[in-house]
Motif scaffolding. Structure first.
Motif, PDB file in Angstrom:
ATOM      1  N   LEU A  44       0.824  -1.207   0.000  1.00 50.22           N
ATOM      2  CA  LEU A  44       0.000   0.000   0.000  1.00 50.22           C
ATOM      3  C   LEU A  44       0.859   1.260   0.000  1.00 50.22           C
ATOM      4  CD1 LEU A  44      -2.689  -1.102   2.616  1.00 50.22           C
ATOM      5  CD2 LEU A  44      -3.092  -0.735   0.173  1.00 50.22           C
ATOM      6  N   MET A  45       1.936   1.247   0.762  1.00 57.39           N
ATOM      7  CA  MET A  45       2.832   2.396   0.818  1.00 57.39           C
ATOM      8  C   MET A  45       3.456   2.668  -0.549  1.00 57.39           C
ATOM      9  SD  MET A  45       3.158   4.094   3.729  1.00 57.39           S
ATOM     10  CE  MET A  45       4.855   4.708   3.812  1.00 57.39           C
ATOM     11  N   ALA A  46       3.898   1.617  -1.227  1.00 61.37           N
ATOM     12  CA  ALA A  46       4.489   1.794  -2.555  1.00 61.37           C
ATOM     13  C   ALA A  46       3.459   2.345  -3.533  1.00 61.37           C
ATOM     14  CB  ALA A  46       5.062   0.475  -3.059  1.00 61.37           C
ATOM     15  N   GLY A  47       2.228   1.828  -3.459  1.00 63.29           N
ATOM     16  CA  GLY A  47       1.163   2.315  -4.332  1.00 63.29           C
ATOM     17  C   GLY A  47       0.812   3.764  -4.058  1.00 63.29           C
ATOM     18  N   LEU A  48       0.727   4.132  -2.777  1.00 54.95           N
ATOM     19  CA  LEU A  48       0.418   5.509  -2.408  1.00 54.95           C
ATOM     20  C   LEU A  48       1.548   6.445  -2.835  1.00 54.95           C
ATOM     21  CD1 LEU A  48      -1.245   7.684  -1.000  1.00 54.95           C
ATOM     22  CD2 LEU A  48      -0.302   6.911   1.195  1.00 54.95           C
ATOM     23  N   ALA A  49       2.783   6.013  -2.633  1.00 58.17           N
ATOM     24  CA  ALA A  49       3.933   6.834  -3.039  1.00 58.17           C
ATOM     25  C   ALA A  49       3.898   7.094  -4.546  1.00 58.17           C
ATOM     26  CB  ALA A  49       5.240   6.151  -2.645  1.00 58.17           C
ATOM     27  N   SER A  50       3.570   6.075  -5.308  1.00 55.68           N
ATOM     28  CA  SER A  50       3.446   6.235  -6.752  1.00 55.68           C
ATOM     29  C   SER A  50       2.314   7.202  -7.094  1.00 55.68           C
ATOM     30  CB  SER A  50       3.202   4.871  -7.404  1.00 55.68           C
ATOM     31  OG  SER A  50       3.059   5.001  -8.804  1.00 55.68           O
ATOM     32  N   GLN A  51       1.185   7.061  -6.392  1.00 54.98           N
ATOM     33  CA  GLN A  51       0.028   7.935  -6.628  1.00 54.98           C
ATOM     34  C   GLN A  51       0.381   9.393  -6.310  1.00 54.98           C
ATOM     35  OE1 GLN A  51      -2.813   6.318  -7.642  1.00 54.98           O
ATOM     36  NE2 GLN A  51      -4.035   8.160  -7.964  1.00 54.98           N
ATOM     37  N   ALA A 188      -4.981  11.505   2.757  1.00 58.73           N
ATOM     38  CA  ALA A 188      -6.181  10.671   2.800  1.00 58.73           C
ATOM     39  C   ALA A 188      -6.918  10.703   1.464  1.00 58.73           C
ATOM     40  CB  ALA A 188      -7.102  11.144   3.926  1.00 58.73           C
ATOM     41  N   GLU A 189      -7.035  11.878   0.860  1.00 63.07           N
ATOM     42  CA  GLU A 189      -7.739  12.011  -0.412  1.00 63.07           C
ATOM     43  C   GLU A 189      -7.010  11.278  -1.533  1.00 63.07           C
ATOM     44  OE1 GLU A 189     -10.710  12.607  -2.799  1.00 63.07           O
ATOM     45  OE2 GLU A 189     -10.749  13.232  -0.693  1.00 63.07           O
ATOM     46  N   VAL A 190      -5.693  11.396  -1.565  1.00 62.84           N
ATOM     47  CA  VAL A 190      -4.908  10.691  -2.585  1.00 62.84           C
ATOM     48  C   VAL A 190      -4.992   9.181  -2.372  1.00 62.84           C
ATOM     49  CG1 VAL A 190      -2.586  10.322  -3.539  1.00 62.84           C
ATOM     50  CG2 VAL A 190      -3.358  12.632  -2.979  1.00 62.84           C
ATOM     51  N   PHE A 191      -4.993   8.753  -1.121  1.00 59.80           N
ATOM     52  CA  PHE A 191      -5.090   7.326  -0.833  1.00 59.80           C
ATOM     53  C   PHE A 191      -6.430   6.771  -1.311  1.00 59.80           C
ATOM     54  CE2 PHE A 191      -5.999   3.689   2.023  1.00 59.80           C
ATOM     55  CZ  PHE A 191      -4.919   2.893   1.696  1.00 59.80           C
ATOM     56  N   ILE A 192      -7.498   7.514  -1.096  1.00 63.93           N
ATOM     57  CA  ILE A 192      -8.817   7.066  -1.565  1.00 63.93           C
ATOM     58  C   ILE A 192      -8.837   6.977  -3.092  1.00 63.93           C
ATOM     59  CG2 ILE A 192     -11.254   7.736  -1.736  1.00 63.93           C
ATOM     60  CD1 ILE A 192     -10.952   8.881   1.135  1.00 63.93           C
ATOM     61  N   GLN A 193      -8.199   7.941  -3.749  1.00 66.78           N
ATOM     62  CA  GLN A 193      -8.106   7.881  -5.215  1.00 66.78           C
ATOM     63  C   GLN A 193      -7.315   6.657  -5.654  1.00 66.78           C
ATOM     64  OE1 GLN A 193      -9.707   9.841  -7.387  1.00 66.78           O
ATOM     65  NE2 GLN A 193      -8.902   8.524  -9.014  1.00 66.78           N
TER      66      GLN A 193
END
Length: 203
Positions: A44-51, A188-193
């Motif tokens: 999840l951290m890698a995905g969020l960092a990419s986002q 939080a908003e980017v994570f939801i996206q």
């Protein structure tokens, strides 16, 4: 969103990954659930960092801190770590020590000095009501703020010894509800996206 990794040296070449892997094995033998949780949070951290548009070095760092963020739980008594019910105030006080314990363990790893504050502060809250230092807002390290939402999401959506998982929709509702208090609202908003794109449907 402040303080990205300022280094051209690949993170994988700076950190003693043998030590990181040894910690991961120790966590697995101590508590397989925590080991699985750390793997989920790392992804999840890698995905969020990419986002968030981070570079490859920053994404690698995000993955590594996700992988070891709960390593301090090695130091927590098993009866507390695996208790199938609500912790007492005293037990919860002991459980909270894992953030500081993990930071101390990472401080001994070659090349991991910059991970230490991320580990120490991943249970701080955006509103200043977290631990161990009561930091608030952007005074909390960026990757600690990212860990807060990734950690909570996986905890909510996987089976715990003391409760059943909640639905994806319910977890997103909770993240939105806690945006600005527990979580950095922008993250939080980017994570939801990220979740919308990862799971392929509207939330």
């Amino acid at each position: 969103m402040n303080e990205p990794v300022q280094s051209n040296v690949p993170i994988i070449d700076k950190v003693n990954m043998d030590a990181i892997e040894a910690f991961c094995r120790e966590v697995y033998y101590c508590d397989p659930y925590t080991s699985m949780h750390e793997e989920h949070v790392a992804e999840l951290m890698a995905g969020l960092a990419s986002q968030l548009g981070m570079n490859s070095n920053e994404i690698s760092l995000a993955f590594i801190v996700g992988l070891v963020h709960d390593v301090g739980k090695i130091k927590i008594p098993e009866y507390i770590l695996t208790k199938p019910g609500k912790l007492t105030a005293e037990e919860f006080s002991i459980m909270k020590e894992h953030a500081e314990q993990g930071a101390a363990m990472l401080a001994a790893v070659e090349g991991a000095d910059f991970i230490v504050p991320i580990m120490r502060h991943h249970h701080e809250r955006y509103d200043g009501n977290g631990y161990p230092s009561g930091l608030s807002g952007i005074s909390i390290p960026l990757l600690s703020r990212m860990l807060a939402v990734c950690d909570s999401f996986d905890a909510m959506t996987t089976h715990r010894c003391y409760r059943e998982p909640v639905t994806l929709e319910a977890s997103v509702e909770e993240i939105r509800h806690c945006s600005g208090t527990q979580f950095d609202p922008a993250i939080a908003e980017v994570f939801i996206q990220f979740l919308k794109e990862r799971f392929g449907f509207s939330i």
